[in-house]
Design a protein around this motif. Structure first.
Motif, PDB file in Angstrom:
ATOM      1  N   SER A 133      -4.945  25.100  39.619  1.00 16.28           N
ATOM      2  CA  SER A 133      -4.575  23.880  38.882  1.00 16.28           C
ATOM      3  C   SER A 133      -4.362  22.701  39.830  1.00 16.28           C
ATOM      4  O   SER A 133      -4.472  21.542  39.421  1.00 16.28           O
ATOM      5  CB  SER A 133      -3.326  24.117  38.028  1.00 16.28           C
ATOM      6  OG  SER A 133      -2.158  24.181  38.824  1.00 16.28           O
ATOM      7  N   LEU A 134      -4.041  23.002  41.090  1.00 16.29           N
ATOM      8  CA  LEU A 134      -3.857  21.917  42.068  1.00 16.29           C
ATOM      9  C   LEU A 134      -5.178  21.237  42.422  1.00 16.29           C
ATOM     10  O   LEU A 134      -5.180  20.106  42.915  1.00 16.29           O
ATOM     11  CB  LEU A 134      -3.173  22.439  43.336  1.00 16.29           C
ATOM     12  CG  LEU A 134      -1.657  22.608  43.251  1.00 16.29           C
ATOM     13  CD1 LEU A 134      -1.139  23.428  44.417  1.00 16.29           C
ATOM     14  CD2 LEU A 134      -0.955  21.258  43.208  1.00 16.29           C
ATOM     15  N   ASP A 135      -6.311  21.937  42.164  1.00 18.37           N
ATOM     16  CA  ASP A 135      -7.629  21.318  42.394  1.00 18.37           C
ATOM     17  C   ASP A 135      -7.799  20.034  41.579  1.00 18.37           C
ATOM     18  O   ASP A 135      -8.606  19.188  41.916  1.00 18.37           O
ATOM     19  CB  ASP A 135      -8.762  22.281  41.987  1.00 18.37           C
ATOM     20  CG  ASP A 135      -8.827  23.493  42.900  1.00 18.37           C
ATOM     21  OD1 ASP A 135      -8.114  23.498  43.929  1.00 18.37           O
ATOM     22  OD2 ASP A 135      -9.563  24.438  42.562  1.00 18.37           O
ATOM     23  N   LYS A 136      -7.045  19.948  40.468  1.00 25.84           N
ATOM     24  CA  LYS A 136      -7.178  18.780  39.589  1.00 25.84           C
ATOM     25  C   LYS A 136      -6.269  17.629  40.044  1.00 25.84           C
ATOM     26  O   LYS A 136      -6.093  16.662  39.336  1.00 25.84           O
ATOM     27  CB  LYS A 136      -6.804  19.136  38.136  1.00 25.84           C
ATOM     28  CG  LYS A 136      -7.148  20.532  37.700  1.00 25.84           C
ATOM     29  CD  LYS A 136      -8.526  20.620  37.083  1.00 25.84           C
ATOM     30  CE  LYS A 136      -8.920  22.050  36.784  1.00 25.84           C
ATOM     31  NZ  LYS A 136     -10.305  22.363  37.143  1.00 25.84           N
ATOM     32  N   THR A 137      -5.617  17.806  41.178  1.00 22.32           N
ATOM     33  CA  THR A 137      -4.656  16.793  41.655  1.00 22.32           C
ATOM     34  C   THR A 137      -5.037  16.354  43.075  1.00 22.32           C
ATOM     35  O   THR A 137      -5.906  16.960  43.698  1.00 22.32           O
ATOM     36  CB  THR A 137      -3.224  17.383  41.712  1.00 22.32           C
ATOM     37  OG1 THR A 137      -3.128  18.245  42.860  1.00 22.32           O
ATOM     38  CG2 THR A 137      -2.891  18.167  40.450  1.00 22.32           C
ATOM     39  N   PRO A 138      -4.381  15.308  43.584  1.00 21.21           N
ATOM     40  CA  PRO A 138      -4.661  14.915  44.980  1.00 21.21           C
ATOM     41  C   PRO A 138      -4.119  15.932  45.984  1.00 21.21           C
ATOM     42  O   PRO A 138      -4.385  15.812  47.181  1.00 21.21           O
ATOM     43  CB  PRO A 138      -3.902  13.588  45.138  1.00 21.21           C
ATOM     44  CG  PRO A 138      -3.462  13.187  43.781  1.00 21.21           C
ATOM     45  CD  PRO A 138      -3.432  14.407  42.933  1.00 21.21           C
ATOM     46  N   TYR A 139      -3.354  16.899  45.510  1.00 24.74           N
ATOM     47  CA  TYR A 139      -2.741  17.871  46.422  1.00 24.74           C
ATOM     48  C   TYR A 139      -3.593  19.122  46.506  1.00 24.74           C
ATOM     49  O   TYR A 139      -4.296  19.480  45.582  1.00 24.74           O
ATOM     50  CB  TYR A 139      -1.348  18.245  45.926  1.00 24.74           C
ATOM     51  CG  TYR A 139      -0.437  17.066  45.787  1.00 24.74           C
ATOM     52  CD1 TYR A 139       0.178  16.505  46.896  1.00 24.74           C
ATOM     53  CD2 TYR A 139      -0.200  16.492  44.538  1.00 24.74           C
ATOM     54  CE1 TYR A 139       1.018  15.412  46.775  1.00 24.74           C
ATOM     55  CE2 TYR A 139       0.641  15.400  44.408  1.00 24.74           C
ATOM     56  CZ  TYR A 139       1.245  14.859  45.531  1.00 24.74           C
ATOM     57  OH  TYR A 139       2.063  13.785  45.395  1.00 24.74           O
TER      58      TYR A 139
END
Ligand SMILES: [Zn+2]
Length: 395
Positions: free
Chosen positions: A285-291
């Motif tokens: 799910s972090l792939d969808k964020t800048p992180y």
């Protein structure tokens, strides 16, 4: 006969719910009194509270209207006007609240309190083993329902002011003991929103529409951070270094939030799968964020160099943990498990598919194995050879 059964069921389900009223004991910041009016139950019995790391149960008292007190034995029929008991609270020290222990606690400086259902909140039943529905109300009159016994535990928190977020129509209530979480809301909110939106989309039939998240500071020197999923809220530790929330802690915070949120959505998997799917999708799910976060494969390659039980398969680890409580195998669920799902997801992606759409349809046998139907469904896409290669490496 059927009619009779139905009407009996209706009568018992129409029973008015119990209210557990929590009160602060005067001059004792470390003691909470719980009182339940039980008169309307007639004859009933107390069922032991769910337990966590030990078997301690609260000592219950029956109080009659004329004020006389007597002890209440668990699982023994009794009639009683009120049942009361006390819950001692542990003082939270400078390191902050250790979520992993889930111990009833109070914060002497800021005044908030935490009670977990574990070892603290027994249920009451009339004749059969089904508990009477009950709500638990804090001294400031916030009430929460006792979950079914097979659901995650009830966590009760009071003394912290919540802020409300709207994540795609779902109300997310945030509470925290850390001012910096509120000050940095613009930084983490968009990331958390896109993570939750993604995770919710994986389970189109989910009925979760309330999402309470409580963030608690934890000093970096304490060396441990964790999260926990309860029946209606998730708890997350925030690492502070010398009292400061550092930018590079944001991925960890968001990962734990997503991991625990997955536990609210995916409630039907055995231990190893529940933890490893939660962890894999938390990272994904972090792939969808800048992180971003180290990939599960990379983490596993490093971890297995030094972890003494690295060669143990996930299914054996699952049975050792669930049947023999050998928790030393537990870390495999968090590191080897996500690597397994990533390998599987990658193989599906190579064939133009994805694990995402298969997630809600995965089923498991009683012993924790993926069901034959699920394996057949997977091998149809990736081929038997690939499946056995992955299963051999991880399961
Ligand atoms: Zn978990």
């Amino acid at each position: 006969m059927l009619t009779l059964l139905l009407s009996t069921a209706l009568i018992s389900s129409a029973k008015s719910p119990l209210t557990y009223q929590l009160e602060q004991v005067a001059d004792r910041p470390d003691l909470i009194a719980v009182s339940v009016e039980t008169k309307q139950l007639g004859t009933f019995q107390a069922l032991p509270a769910k337990t966590f790391t030990n078997d301690t149960q609260p000592v219950l008292f029956c109080v009659t209207t004329n004020g006389s007190q007597s002890a209440v034995e668990y699982q023994t029929p009794i009639q009683c006007d009120h049942v009361t008991w006390q819950l001692p609270l542990a003082e939270i020290d400078q390191n902050g609240f250790d979520i992993a222990e889930q111990i009833d606690s109070y914060e002497p400086r800021k005044g908030w309190r935490f009670i977990s259902e574990f070892n603290s909140l027994p249920r009451f039943s009339m004749g059969n083993d089904d508990p009477v529905p009950a709500q638990v109300c804090t001294p400031d009159s916030q009430c929460g329902w006792m979950p079914n016994a097979d659901q995650p535990p009830l966590f009760v928190i009071w003394g912290l002011k919540p802020i409300e977020l709207d994540v795609n129509g779902k109300a997310v209530k945030i509470t925290t003991d850390t001012e910096q979480i509120l000050q940095t809301v613009d930084k983490w909110k968009p990331a958390l929103e896109s993570q939750l939106n993604y995770l919710i989309s994986l389970y189109p039939d989910n009925t979760v529409n309330q999402w309470d998240i409580a963030f608690f500071r934890r000093d970096k020197q304490a060396g441990s951070v964790s999260g926990a999923a309860g029946s209606d809220k998730i708890l997350i530790n925030v690492i502070l270094n010398d009292g400061q929330l550092e930018d590079n802690e944001m991925p960890m915070l968001l990962k734990i939030a997503a991991h625990e949120s997955m536990h609210l959505l995916n409630t039907n998997s055995p231990g190893w799968a529940s933890e490893s799917i939660a962890e894999y999708y938390a990272i994904k799910s972090l792939d969808k964020t800048p992180y971003d976060f180290a990939s599960p494969q990379t983490q596993w390659q490093n971890f297995k160099q030094s972890f003494p039980f690295a060669t143990t398969g996930l299914l054996e680890a699952n049975s050792r943990v669930s049947k023999e409580q050998q928790y030393q195998y537990y870390p495999l669920f968090y590191v080897k498990g996500p690597a397994f799902w990533q390998a599987l997801d990658q193989s599906l992606t190579d064939k133009g598919e994805s694990l995402d759409t298969r997630l809600p349809t995965l089923t498991f046998n009683k012993d924790g194995r993926l069901s034959e139907a699920s394996i057949a469904d997977l091998t149809n896409v990736i081929g038997e050879k690939k499946w056995y290669e992955i299963a051999n490496l991880y399961l």
